[in-house]
Write an enzyme that holds these catalytic residues in place. Structure first.
Site, PDB file in Angstrom:
ATOM      1  N   LEU A 199      29.016  30.768  51.332  1.00  0.00           N
ATOM      2  CA  LEU A 199      28.865  29.646  50.398  1.00  0.00           C
ATOM      3  C   LEU A 199      30.128  28.775  50.396  1.00  0.00           C
ATOM      4  O   LEU A 199      30.064  27.575  50.628  1.00  0.00           O
ATOM      5  CB  LEU A 199      28.569  30.174  48.993  1.00  0.00           C
ATOM      6  CG  LEU A 199      28.412  29.148  47.871  1.00  0.00           C
ATOM      7  CD1 LEU A 199      27.205  28.250  48.123  1.00  0.00           C
ATOM      8  CD2 LEU A 199      28.274  29.839  46.511  1.00  0.00           C
ATOM      9  N   PRO A 257      36.444  25.293  53.079  1.00  0.00           N
ATOM     10  CA  PRO A 257      37.845  24.904  52.829  1.00  0.00           C
ATOM     11  C   PRO A 257      37.998  23.909  51.685  1.00  0.00           C
ATOM     12  O   PRO A 257      38.952  23.996  50.910  1.00  0.00           O
ATOM     13  CB  PRO A 257      38.263  24.286  54.170  1.00  0.00           C
ATOM     14  CG  PRO A 257      37.432  25.008  55.189  1.00  0.00           C
ATOM     15  CD  PRO A 257      36.111  25.247  54.519  1.00  0.00           C
ATOM     16  N   GLY A 265      35.160  25.168  46.945  1.00  0.00           N
ATOM     17  CA  GLY A 265      35.291  26.512  46.399  1.00  0.00           C
ATOM     18  C   GLY A 265      34.525  26.600  45.093  1.00  0.00           C
ATOM     19  O   GLY A 265      33.329  26.879  45.071  1.00  0.00           O
ATOM     20  N   GLN A 314      53.205  50.215  34.915  1.00  0.00           N
ATOM     21  CA  GLN A 314      54.270  50.359  33.919  1.00  0.00           C
ATOM     22  C   GLN A 314      54.447  51.812  33.504  1.00  0.00           C
ATOM     23  O   GLN A 314      55.576  52.303  33.360  1.00  0.00           O
ATOM     24  CB  GLN A 314      53.936  49.491  32.694  1.00  0.00           C
ATOM     25  CG  GLN A 314      55.035  49.431  31.656  1.00  0.00           C
ATOM     26  CD  GLN A 314      56.237  48.605  32.108  1.00  0.00           C
ATOM     27  OE1 GLN A 314      56.118  47.785  33.021  1.00  0.00           O
ATOM     28  NE2 GLN A 314      57.383  48.824  31.497  1.00  0.00           N
ATOM     29  N   GLY A 343      59.311  53.254  37.844  1.00  0.00           N
ATOM     30  CA  GLY A 343      59.714  52.902  39.208  1.00  0.00           C
ATOM     31  C   GLY A 343      58.771  53.453  40.261  1.00  0.00           C
ATOM     32  O   GLY A 343      58.527  52.814  41.293  1.00  0.00           O
ATOM     33  N   GLU A 358      33.616  35.187  43.569  1.00  0.00           N
ATOM     34  CA  GLU A 358      32.304  34.958  42.931  1.00  0.00           C
ATOM     35  C   GLU A 358      32.437  34.112  41.675  1.00  0.00           C
ATOM     36  O   GLU A 358      31.753  34.323  40.678  1.00  0.00           O
ATOM     37  CB  GLU A 358      31.560  36.276  42.679  1.00  0.00           C
ATOM     38  CG  GLU A 358      31.083  36.878  43.980  1.00  0.00           C
ATOM     39  CD  GLU A 358      29.873  37.768  43.853  1.00  0.00           C
ATOM     40  OE1 GLU A 358      29.028  37.536  42.968  1.00  0.00           O
ATOM     41  OE2 GLU A 358      29.780  38.690  44.668  1.00  0.00           O
ATOM     42  N   THR A 375      35.843  31.886  39.783  1.00  0.00           N
ATOM     43  CA  THR A 375      37.046  32.237  39.033  1.00  0.00           C
ATOM     44  C   THR A 375      36.695  32.478  37.563  1.00  0.00           C
ATOM     45  O   THR A 375      35.654  32.026  37.078  1.00  0.00           O
ATOM     46  CB  THR A 375      38.082  31.105  39.096  1.00  0.00           C
ATOM     47  OG1 THR A 375      37.542  29.955  38.420  1.00  0.00           O
ATOM     48  CG2 THR A 375      38.428  30.728  40.535  1.00  0.00           C
TER      49      THR A 375
END
Length: 385
Positions: free
Chosen positions: A131, A134, A137, A343, A347, A370, A372
């Site tokens: 779909l 460039p 979107g 978190q 580390g 699919e 935003t």
């Protein structure tokens, strides 16, 4: 008041629970062990495909009359959720097989269904969905890929971008402009085969996450296909594409739910083992509050996703709203929960020796593809119940 164990509202059926047990066992044995390597090497998760096909879990949505399992929308969600709990890249196999083939199921002729759904159900082929472009979107109606009628054939020219599993899939549902003057009502849908002359693929995109699922451009250079490969009537392709997304956004919610659950499960186990200041860090109230919030959000996302799946199965009038809501909410939860999981590991969470940083990277795409989450909010606002 005495409780009734037979009150089945708001819980999956026994069959759904059994399916979850089966898929979870399969994932832990055959998919999870390869998830880190698939990400590290940015390679297609062939082990996952082989395991899913061997157990008929790669395209459970295909109706029984075409050789499929005929699984309902909730069963499909559970499969995708459980695969995504270990490897989001691998969960794109059942998810995109549904996305690519649903236009054929919704609008295709009986001949198209027999020709293309059978090999999909058998595991002989995968199905992708073309779909985006460039320059088209979120505004998919602005696409430029064209299909021109030539006798008993259509000739396609154009470029599609962000195509999941491109190059691996044998079949592609392609949206193309057949009448430029009619905007979205001038878009038609076609099935294109990988082997059709003039079909080629760009280099794989170098992505933040879902690195095991190849994302490429697909090029159509005078691709000549028989006219009977059109899905539905001419000019109905965009409507079919939007109807498809109403159903398949729920599969993205399932992915988000799965990766959130996987990250939460890992972090919960970690904090129970990790000791600081002479006791497990799970004993500190600050950590307990984080875990409580993560679990609460996952529970809410699951309830909304399963409600949307039920609406998809029934074809409810509020499906467009619920599909957008489930996808938007679950993916936002996935990003929050996976970030919190990193978190909680401190580390260690920031290193590739532990899976939560991969889960955090993989979760991000669920807020983007699919549609935003900004577009989902537009969809919801236009379809408020």
């Amino acid at each position: 008041m005495a409780g009734s164990a037979d009150f089945d509202l708001y819980r999956p059926s026994e069959e759904h629970d059994m399916l979850r047990d089966v898929i979870r066992s399969l994932v832990e044995a055959k998919i999870a062990p390869y998830a880190a390597a698939v990400d590290e090497e940015a390679r297609f998760p062939q082990e996952a495909l082989d395991a899913l096909v061997a157990n008929d879990l790669h395209a459970v949505h295909v109706p029984e009359e075409y050789g499929g399992s005929g699984a309902d929308a909730l069963a499909t969600v559970i499969v995708i959720e459980e695969v995504a709990r270990a490897c989001v890249s691998s969960s794109l196999i059942p998810a995109v097989n549904k996305l690519g083939s649903l236009p054929v199921i919704i609008s295709g002729s009986e001949e198209l269904k027999k020709k293309y759904l059978g090999p999909l159900a058998k595991g002989d082929a995968m199905f992708s969905y073309c779909l985006s472009e460039p320059d088209a979107g979120s505004d998919a109606g602005g696409m430029k890929t064209k299909a021109v009628r030539d006798g008993d054939h259509w000739v396609l020219n154009g470029v599609k971008r962000w195509i999941t599993n491109a190059g691996v899939s044998e079949y592609y549902t392609v949206m193309a402009v057949t009448d430029p003057d009619r905007r979205t009502k001038g878009i038609s849908a076609f099935v294109v085969e990988k082997s059709d002359e003039g079909v080629s693929f760009g280099a794989p995109e170098k992505k933040l996450g879902i690195k095991g699922s190849p994302t490429r451009e697909v090029y159509f250079d005078n691709v000549r296909i028989p006219a009977d490969r059109m899905i539905g009537a001419e000019g109905t392709g965009f409507a079919t594409a939007m109807k498809t997304l109403d159903h398949t956004r729920i599969t993205i919610a399932a992915q988000a739910l799965g990766v959130a659950q996987g990250a939460f499960d890992y972090a919960k186990g970690y904090v129970q083992e990790r000791k600081q200041f002479g006791k497990a860090i799970a004993d500190f109230q600050g950590i307990q509050f984080m875990l409580a919030d993560m679990s609460m959000k996952i529970s809410a996302a699951r309830a909304l996703t399963y409600q949307a799946a039920a609406a998809s199965e029934r074809g409810d009038a509020d499906l467009t709203y619920l599909g957008a809501a489930a996808k938007c909410f679950a993916s936002d939860v996935a990003m929050e929960v996976t970030t919190d999981a990193v978190q909680l590991l401190g580390g260690y969470g920031y290193t590739r020796d532990y899976p939560v940083e991969r889960m955090m990277r993989d979760a991000k795409i669920t807020q983007i593809y699919e549609g935003t989450n900004q577009v989902q909010r537009i969809v919801m606002a236009r379809n408020l119940p």
